[in-house]
Design a protein around this motif. Structure first.
Motif, PDB file in Angstrom:
ATOM      1  N   GLY A   1      -2.770   7.945  -6.621  1.00  0.00           N
ATOM      2  CA  GLY A   1      -2.302   8.629  -7.290  1.00  0.00           C
ATOM      3  C   GLY A   1      -3.386   9.476  -8.228  1.00  0.00           C
ATOM      4  N   ARG A   2      -4.802   8.858  -8.526  1.00  0.00           N
ATOM      5  CA  ARG A   2      -5.431   9.689  -9.709  1.00  0.00           C
ATOM      6  C   ARG A   2      -6.145  11.138  -8.142  1.00  0.00           C
ATOM      7  N   GLU A   3      -6.305  11.909  -8.987  1.00  0.00           N
ATOM      8  CA  GLU A   3      -6.744  13.174  -8.564  1.00  0.00           C
ATOM      9  C   GLU A   3      -8.308  13.447  -8.811  1.00  0.00           C
ATOM     10  N   LEU A   4      -8.882  12.763  -7.662  1.00  0.00           N
ATOM     11  CA  LEU A   4     -10.775  13.177  -7.225  1.00  0.00           C
ATOM     12  C   LEU A   4     -10.850  14.942  -7.633  1.00  0.00           C
ATOM     13  N   ALA A   5     -10.182  15.753  -7.113  1.00  0.00           N
ATOM     14  CA  ALA A   5     -10.399  16.972  -6.913  1.00  0.00           C
ATOM     15  C   ALA A   5      -9.460  17.961  -5.812  1.00  0.00           C
ATOM     16  N   ARG A   6      -9.728  18.965  -6.624  1.00  0.00           N
ATOM     17  CA  ARG A   6      -8.349  20.379  -6.176  1.00  0.00           C
ATOM     18  C   ARG A   6      -9.299  21.510  -6.214  1.00  0.00           C
ATOM     19  N   TRP A   7      -9.052  22.191  -5.315  1.00  0.00           N
ATOM     20  CA  TRP A   7      -8.962  23.269  -5.066  1.00  0.00           C
ATOM     21  C   TRP A   7      -7.641  24.396  -5.154  1.00  0.00           C
ATOM     22  N   THR A   8      -7.864  26.176  -5.593  1.00  0.00           N
ATOM     23  CA  THR A   8      -6.435  26.582  -5.897  1.00  0.00           C
ATOM     24  C   THR A   8      -6.629  27.662  -5.311  1.00  0.00           C
ATOM     25  N   GLU A   9      -5.625  28.584  -4.849  1.00  0.00           N
ATOM     26  CA  GLU A   9      -6.482  30.002  -4.158  1.00  0.00           C
ATOM     27  C   GLU A   9      -5.219  31.077  -4.475  1.00  0.00           C
ATOM     28  N   ALA A  10      -5.986  31.835  -4.065  1.00  0.00           N
ATOM     29  CA  ALA A  10      -4.612  32.741  -4.144  1.00  0.00           C
ATOM     30  C   ALA A  10      -5.157  33.928  -3.210  1.00  0.00           C
ATOM     31  N   VAL A  11      -3.927  33.604  -2.266  1.00  0.00           N
ATOM     32  CA  VAL A  11      -3.815  34.080  -0.879  1.00  0.00           C
ATOM     33  C   VAL A  11      -2.585  34.764  -1.140  1.00  0.00           C
ATOM     34  N   PRO A  12      -2.800  35.837   0.496  1.00  0.00           N
ATOM     35  CA  PRO A  12      -1.119  36.271   1.143  1.00  0.00           C
ATOM     36  C   PRO A  12      -0.623  35.077   1.860  1.00  0.00           C
ATOM     37  N   GLY A  13      -0.019  34.947   2.484  1.00  0.00           N
ATOM     38  CA  GLY A  13       0.830  34.406   2.979  1.00  0.00           C
ATOM     39  C   GLY A  13       0.259  34.205   4.167  1.00  0.00           C
TER      40      GLY A  13
END
Length: 276
Positions: free
Chosen positions: A115-127
């Motif tokens: 369960g340990r997080e290795l990487a994360r990507w976050t994007e704000a986009v239209p649906g």
């Protein structure tokens, strides 16, 4: 050394090779309530899988295969990760959608089996841009898993209505609801005739439904095969042999393809059918 003693040398054996990375794609969670994304939980995993399948040397455990090994539909995250470990995964990927339309936030996580997080990507986009954004994130995700630079061409964006029909059709096919699968995939092909994933799965469902060889051949001919990942390309090669009643050749073809892609459901099913 002096004194007649023996000189003992301690040597190390070869360093054990690191295990080949294998990625399990878990369900995505949609908190947006956007009805146009009603396929997100099972469809976005397929979107990501279809893109990652183009990466050589990166085995993918698909969401639908993983779902078969989870006891309950509402199983918690630990149960999904346990199923992934059982199937040989070294890491898992999941994601979530938050916010309210029109502007949403897509989060994709790469995690270890504990369960340990290795990487994360976050994007704000239209649906409507969620699927194409996810396809674009496949390259950095694969790079993080393989620890080398991976480049992918996500291709043209699929119209939102075609994307929804495609993902609903693929899910129906995985559940062997062939009527719904054929209906949704025919819609997807009509709305996005150049989309290889939609055309591939439509040919597959026609074969599963026992359509005539001429109909299946026509569906195969409509597939832009150069846009398919290697395992799908192999499946179409075997299917061509099958519909031409070249069963011995089809057995040999599918058997070799299963060796190259041992976890691929379509290839294993094709081998079973050819032997049958």
């Amino acid at each position: 050394r002096e004194g007649g003693g023996a000189l003992a040398l301690r040597t190390r054996g070869p360093t054990p090779a690191a295990p080949t990375p294998s990625v399990a794609i878990l369900a995505f969670v949609d908190h947006s309530g956007d009805p146009a994304l009603d396929y997100a939980s099972y469809g976005l995993p397929h979107v990501l899988t279809a893109e990652l399948q183009h990466v050589p040397g990166l085995p993918i455990i698909e969401y639908h295969r993983l779902r078969m090994h989870v006891a309950a539909a509402g199983a918690d995250d630990a149960a999904w990760r346990a199923a992934a470990a059982k199937l040989g995964a070294t890491v898992v990927v999941d994601g979530e959608i938050t916010g309210r339309a029109p502007q949403l936030t897509l989060v994709v996580r790469l995690r270890r089996l504990d369960g340990r997080e290795l990487a994360r990507w976050t994007e704000a986009v239209p649906g409507p841009e969620i699927p194409s954004t996810l396809r674009r994130l496949a390259a950095p995700l694969a790079s993080a898993v393989l620890r080398r630079t991976v480049t992918l061409d996500p291709g043209e964006a699929v119209p939102a209505s075609a994307e929804r029909a495609l993902q609903r059709g693929v899910d129906a096919l995985a559940r062997t609801d062939l009527d719904a699968a054929e209906r949704e995939l025919a819609t997807a092909v009509a709305l996005a005739p150049g989309n290889a994933d939609a055309a591939y799965h439509r040919a597959l469902v026609l074969w599963w439904r026992g359509a005539s060889p001429d109909i299946v051949r026509a569906a195969i001919a409509a597939i832009p095969v150069d846009d398919l990942p290697p395992a799908r390309h192999d499946a179409i090669g075997g299917l061509r042999l099958f519909v031409d009643h070249r069963y011995v050749d089809a057995i040999a073809w599918f058997a070799a393809a299963v060796e190259r892609h041992p976890g691929d459901r379509d290839l294993r099913y094709g081998l079973f059918e050819a032997r049958f």
